[in-house]
Design a protein around this motif. Structure first.
Motif: not given
Lengths: 113, 109
Positions: A25-45
């Motif tokens: 993560p960016m310096k100072g950031h303690s929260h991390v999120y992962w998202y998946r994006q399939l081709p031609e689709e939106g971001l899925k948490f």
């Protein structure tokens, strides 16, 4: 001040192998999120983590997928026994805390052959 | 029902045109609202936050209507470089960010 760093940027795996994606993560950031994006689709948490804790994993598939954010080192998204349907872009994002905007890394593109 | 819904488009507009996107959200308790922009095969980048009073940043204006649960983005004087997918983002409980599927904009010369 480095942004969110992800590696590898591109990863090719054969069916049945394991994929490990890393996110610092960016310096100072303690929260991390992962998202998946399939081709031609939106971001899925997928998952939301703080240091050493999984806060929300409601978007993670029940099998083969796991995530961690240890006290030291990057967050890891691990996909075991990959299948063709896992081919996607996996984006990591970080924030300094709840209620703050999240900033994305450049993504890791996984291709399963 | 999806948390956030957007018209996928594409919106094809000439340079200089004004274009508007809307986005609806399902959770009335949603707390923060954003527009992100995503270029092809790139990561999403924050375009602007959306406030109840409405806010403007250059050619971009964002509005929030809590009563009707929608967010809008207006782009004036479109440039070729505005071509991208625009993602509506809503947060609940301050820690979960819901992304719409995006609205694709093509600005033509």
């Amino acid at each position: 001040n480095a942004g969110v760093m992800q590696n590898p940027r591109h990863l090719v795996r054969r069916r049945g192998q394991e994929a490990r994606l890393r996110c610092s993560p960016m310096k100072g950031h303690s929260h991390v999120y992962w998202y998946r994006q399939l081709p031609e689709e939106g971001l899925k948490f997928m998952v939301y983590l703080q240091k050493e804790n999984i806060i929300d994993e409601s978007g993670m598939p029940k099998e083969r997928f796991s995530a961690e954010f240890p006290k030291e080192g990057p967050s890891i998204l691990r996909i075991q026994q990959v299948v063709r349907g896992d081919s996607a872009a996996y984006f990591c994002a970080s924030s300094p805390g709840s209620g703050n905007t999240i900033y994305f890394g450049e993504g890791s593109w996984l291709t399963v052959v | 029902r999806k948390e956030v819904e957007q018209d996928p488009g594409p919106f094809n507009v000439p340079e200089g045109a004004t274009v508007a996107f809307n986005c609806t959200y399902s959770n009335s308790a949603s707390q923060s609202f954003f527009w992100y922009r995503q270029d092809c095969r790139k990561e999403p980048k924050l375009l602007m936050s959306v406030y109840s009073s409405g806010n403007e940043d250059g050619r971009f204006t964002a509005q929030l209507n809590r009563a009707s649960q929608y967010i809008s983005l207006l782009i004036r004087d479109s440039k070729l470089s505005d071509s991208a997918t625009y993602l509506c983002v809503v947060t609940s409980n301050f820690n979960k960010f819901y992304f719409g599927s995006g609205t694709k904009l093509n600005v033509k010369p």
